[in-house]
Design a protein around this motif. Structure first.
Motif, short mmCIF file in Angstrom:
data_model
loop_
_atom_site.label_atom_id
_atom_site.label_comp_id
_atom_site.label_asym_id
_atom_site.label_seq_id
_atom_site.Cartn_x
_atom_site.Cartn_y
_atom_site.Cartn_z
N CYS A 73 0.51 -1.43 -0.40
CA CYS A 73 0.16 0.10 -0.09
C CYS A 73 1.04 1.63 -0.43
O CYS A 73 1.84 1.52 0.48
CB CYS A 73 -0.63 -0.12 1.11
SG CYS A 73 -1.50 1.66 1.41
N ASN A 75 0.19 3.88 0.75
CA ASN A 75 -0.93 4.93 1.34
C ASN A 75 -0.23 4.45 3.20
O ASN A 75 0.45 5.53 4.16
CB ASN A 75 -2.37 5.15 1.87
CG ASN A 75 -2.45 5.99 2.91
OD1 ASN A 75 -2.29 7.01 2.40
ND2 ASN A 75 -3.72 5.48 3.31
N CYS A 76 -0.11 3.16 3.32
CA CYS A 76 -0.07 3.18 4.58
C CYS A 76 1.71 1.97 4.79
O CYS A 76 2.03 0.92 6.50
CB CYS A 76 -0.86 2.53 5.81
SG CYS A 76 -1.49 0.72 5.48
N CYS A 89 -6.18 -1.76 0.21
CA CYS A 89 -5.62 -1.94 1.32
C CYS A 89 -6.56 -2.59 2.07
O CYS A 89 -7.17 -1.98 2.83
CB CYS A 89 -4.62 -1.47 1.22
SG CYS A 89 -4.08 -1.02 3.05
N MET A 91 -5.61 -2.84 5.34
CA MET A 91 -5.76 -2.37 6.80
C MET A 91 -6.52 -0.97 6.27
O MET A 91 -7.17 -0.31 7.58
CB MET A 91 -3.90 -1.70 6.83
CG MET A 91 -3.30 -3.09 7.29
SD MET A 91 -3.68 -4.00 8.29
CE MET A 91 -2.86 -2.43 9.69
N CYS A 92 -6.14 0.14 5.38
CA CYS A 92 -6.73 1.26 5.56
C CYS A 92 -7.44 1.34 4.25
O CYS A 92 -8.33 2.77 3.76
CB CYS A 92 -5.85 2.54 5.15
SG CYS A 92 -4.83 2.27 4.09
ZN ZN Z 1 -2.94 0.48 3.24
#
Ligand code: ZN
Length: 114
Positions: A73, A75-76, A89, A91-92
């Motif tokens: 990802c 982003n994270c 993703c 997670m996010c």
């Molecule tokens: Zn993510």
């Protein structure tokens, strides 16, 4: 058929390698095939036997290592396994991902008979 031309390519390269080594025949060809490479493994196995006939690779074994697809990802930075190019993703829930592996299609090793 897509897999037919892939099989021809692989065997061509492997035969050239084997010839260079002065081998009499090929016993085994190992391939890395990524999950996202678009290759149908069953179909490739089927074409392989047909294309091998009359070449140094006749009666050789095709060994396929299936490489799982991994993404990270943006982003994270979470890394996770995917089974398609478009993935969220876990997670996010960002869809901005980098594909780390899974697109491979490469000849890994050629085993020959002296
Ligand atoms: Zn993510």
């Amino acid at each position: 058929m897509h897999e037919m031309s892939i099989a021809m390519n692989i065997i061509n390269i492997a035969c050239k390698e084997a010839e260079k080594d002065g081998a009499s025949s090929i016993s085994k060809i190992e391939l890395d095939v990524g999950k996202l490479s678009g290759v149908m493994i069953d179909s490739l196995n089927f074409c392989y036997d047909a294309v091998c006939k009359g070449t140094m690779a006749e009666n050789s074994t095709l060994s396929i290592n299936e490489i799982p697809a991994l993404a990270r990802c943006k982003n994270c930075q979470h890394s996770f396994e995917i089974d398609a190019f478009m993935a969220l993703c876990p997670m996010c829930e960002s869809y901005e991902i980098d594909i780390l592996q899974g697109r491979e299609l490469k000849l890994k090793a050629v085993s020959v008979n002296e």
